[in-house]
Design a protein around this motif. Structure first.
Motif, PDB file in Angstrom:
ATOM      1  N   TYR A 115     -61.511 -47.341  23.473  1.00 45.98           N
ATOM      2  CA  TYR A 115     -61.533 -47.872  24.840  1.00 45.98           C
ATOM      3  C   TYR A 115     -61.307 -46.759  25.853  1.00 45.98           C
ATOM      4  O   TYR A 115     -61.934 -46.723  26.911  1.00 45.98           O
ATOM      5  N   LYS A 116     -60.391 -45.831  25.532  1.00 47.02           N
ATOM      6  CA  LYS A 116     -60.114 -44.724  26.458  1.00 47.02           C
ATOM      7  C   LYS A 116     -61.325 -43.812  26.614  1.00 47.02           C
ATOM      8  O   LYS A 116     -61.611 -43.345  27.719  1.00 47.02           O
ATOM      9  N   LYS A 117     -62.037 -43.578  25.520  1.00 44.71           N
ATOM     10  CA  LYS A 117     -63.256 -42.760  25.614  1.00 44.71           C
ATOM     11  C   LYS A 117     -64.269 -43.419  26.542  1.00 44.71           C
ATOM     12  O   LYS A 117     -64.893 -42.764  27.371  1.00 44.71           O
ATOM     13  N   ALA A 118     -64.429 -44.711  26.369  1.00 47.39           N
ATOM     14  CA  ALA A 118     -65.373 -45.448  27.224  1.00 47.39           C
ATOM     15  C   ALA A 118     -64.937 -45.378  28.681  1.00 47.39           C
ATOM     16  O   ALA A 118     -65.759 -45.184  29.583  1.00 47.39           O
ATOM     17  N   LEU A 119     -63.647 -45.506  28.924  1.00 46.00           N
ATOM     18  CA  LEU A 119     -63.117 -45.464  30.285  1.00 46.00           C
ATOM     19  C   LEU A 119     -63.311 -44.075  30.892  1.00 46.00           C
ATOM     20  O   LEU A 119     -63.738 -43.953  32.050  1.00 46.00           O
ATOM     21  N   ASN A 125     -57.880 -53.989  27.833  1.00 42.26           N
ATOM     22  CA  ASN A 125     -57.939 -53.784  26.387  1.00 42.26           C
ATOM     23  C   ASN A 125     -57.015 -52.657  25.937  1.00 42.26           C
ATOM     24  O   ASN A 125     -56.359 -52.760  24.900  1.00 42.26           O
ATOM     25  N   ILE A 126     -56.963 -51.588  26.711  1.00 39.02           N
ATOM     26  CA  ILE A 126     -56.060 -50.485  26.373  1.00 39.02           C
ATOM     27  C   ILE A 126     -54.617 -50.965  26.440  1.00 39.02           C
ATOM     28  O   ILE A 126     -53.792 -50.622  25.579  1.00 39.02           O
ATOM     29  N   ALA A 127     -54.296 -51.775  27.435  1.00 40.48           N
ATOM     30  CA  ALA A 127     -52.941 -52.327  27.537  1.00 40.48           C
ATOM     31  C   ALA A 127     -52.613 -53.190  26.317  1.00 40.48           C
ATOM     32  O   ALA A 127     -51.502 -53.118  25.782  1.00 40.48           O
ATOM     33  N   ALA A 128     -53.574 -53.980  25.865  1.00 37.01           N
ATOM     34  CA  ALA A 128     -53.351 -54.811  24.676  1.00 37.01           C
ATOM     35  C   ALA A 128     -53.099 -53.946  23.444  1.00 37.01           C
ATOM     36  O   ALA A 128     -52.193 -54.228  22.644  1.00 37.01           O
ATOM     37  N   LEU A 144     -50.949 -59.172  34.437  1.00 33.47           N
ATOM     38  CA  LEU A 144     -49.548 -59.497  34.739  1.00 33.47           C
ATOM     39  C   LEU A 144     -48.778 -59.805  33.461  1.00 33.47           C
ATOM     40  O   LEU A 144     -47.649 -59.345  33.270  1.00 33.47           O
ATOM     41  N   PHE A 145     -49.393 -60.588  32.576  1.00 31.53           N
ATOM     42  CA  PHE A 145     -48.752 -60.963  31.320  1.00 31.53           C
ATOM     43  C   PHE A 145     -48.503 -59.741  30.438  1.00 31.53           C
ATOM     44  O   PHE A 145     -47.416 -59.577  29.882  1.00 31.53           O
ATOM     45  N   ARG A 146     -49.495 -58.879  30.336  1.00 34.54           N
ATOM     46  CA  ARG A 146     -49.344 -57.705  29.475  1.00 34.54           C
ATOM     47  C   ARG A 146     -48.327 -56.722  30.030  1.00 34.54           C
ATOM     48  O   ARG A 146     -47.544 -56.138  29.274  1.00 34.54           O
ATOM     49  N   ASP A 155     -46.497 -48.757  22.416  1.00 35.67           N
ATOM     50  CA  ASP A 155     -46.586 -47.714  23.444  1.00 35.67           C
ATOM     51  C   ASP A 155     -46.461 -48.418  24.800  1.00 35.67           C
ATOM     52  O   ASP A 155     -47.437 -48.581  25.528  1.00 35.67           O
ATOM     53  N   TYR A 156     -45.249 -48.829  25.123  1.00 29.09           N
ATOM     54  CA  TYR A 156     -45.028 -49.723  26.255  1.00 29.09           C
ATOM     55  C   TYR A 156     -45.284 -49.068  27.608  1.00 29.09           C
ATOM     56  O   TYR A 156     -45.765 -49.728  28.522  1.00 29.09           O
ATOM     57  N   ASP A 157     -44.991 -47.782  27.719  1.00 27.46           N
ATOM     58  CA  ASP A 157     -45.267 -47.100  28.989  1.00 27.46           C
ATOM     59  C   ASP A 157     -46.765 -47.078  29.279  1.00 27.46           C
ATOM     60  O   ASP A 157     -47.196 -47.274  30.415  1.00 27.46           O
ATOM     61  N   ASN A 158     -47.564 -46.847  28.242  1.00 32.50           N
ATOM     62  CA  ASN A 158     -49.015 -46.849  28.395  1.00 32.50           C
ATOM     63  C   ASN A 158     -49.510 -48.255  28.731  1.00 32.50           C
ATOM     64  O   ASN A 158     -50.435 -48.413  29.534  1.00 32.50           O
TER      65      ASN A 158
END
Length: 162
Positions: free
Chosen positions: A28-32, A59-62, A91-93, A69-72
């Motif tokens: 996902y990060k590569k795509a972003l 998706n990255i947050a999920a 908001l939920f994530r 990796d809560y900070d991310n």
């Protein structure tokens, strides 16, 4: 660029479904990152690009939540909220990440704020309701602990002068 990012997102979804959350997050990060390369975007493709960026941040947050990796997770959920401030998933994530971070002084307060906002936006969401109830239970426990510590610090005057 958009087509390539969409394919990467789809592959990330397959990896996520297989439980390979770290690999999915990297995909996902590569795509972003590819969507951030300076390019001449037409108005139409820019709208599609921004929708894709929102989905990728979510998706990255999920993935970050699943890999602890809560900070991310907080970072990417916040980036999603910059694009769509009323996004209940973001908001939920973000609230889930704040609750999961052990020892975060302001995490509980931030989680309660995010969950309260998510509840306003989607009152029928069961996941939000359950997480909000959990956060409120934790807040009550924290308040009890703080009251106990404070009562020990402030002793009655008779105990001091007798």
């Amino acid at each position: 660029r958009i087509d390539w990012s969409i394919r990467q997102k789809e592959f990330g979804a397959v990896l996520f479904g297989k439980g390979q959350h770290a690999r999915a997050g990297r995909r996902y990060k590569k795509a972003l990152l590819d969507l951030e390369v300076p390019t001449q975007w037409t108005e139409e493709t820019n709208i599609e690009r921004n929708k894709l960026r929102l989905a990728l941040h979510l998706n990255i947050a999920a993935c970050a939540l699943r890999t602890a990796d809560y900070d991310n997770a907080v970072f990417h959920a916040t980036r999603a909220l910059r694009t769509d401030p009323k996004n209940v998933k973001a908001l939920f994530r973000r609230a889930s990440a704040h609750l999961a971070k052990a020892g975060d002084v302001n995490g509980l307060e931030a989680a309660l704020a995010d969950l309260g906002r998510a509840r306003e936006l989607d009152p029928d969401n069961r996941d939000v309701a359950a997480k909000l109830a959990e956060a409120r239970r934790r807040q009550k426990a924290a308040d009890r602990d703080a009251a106990s510590v404070f009562s020990k610090m402030v002793q009655p005057a008779e105990a001091i002068y007798s």
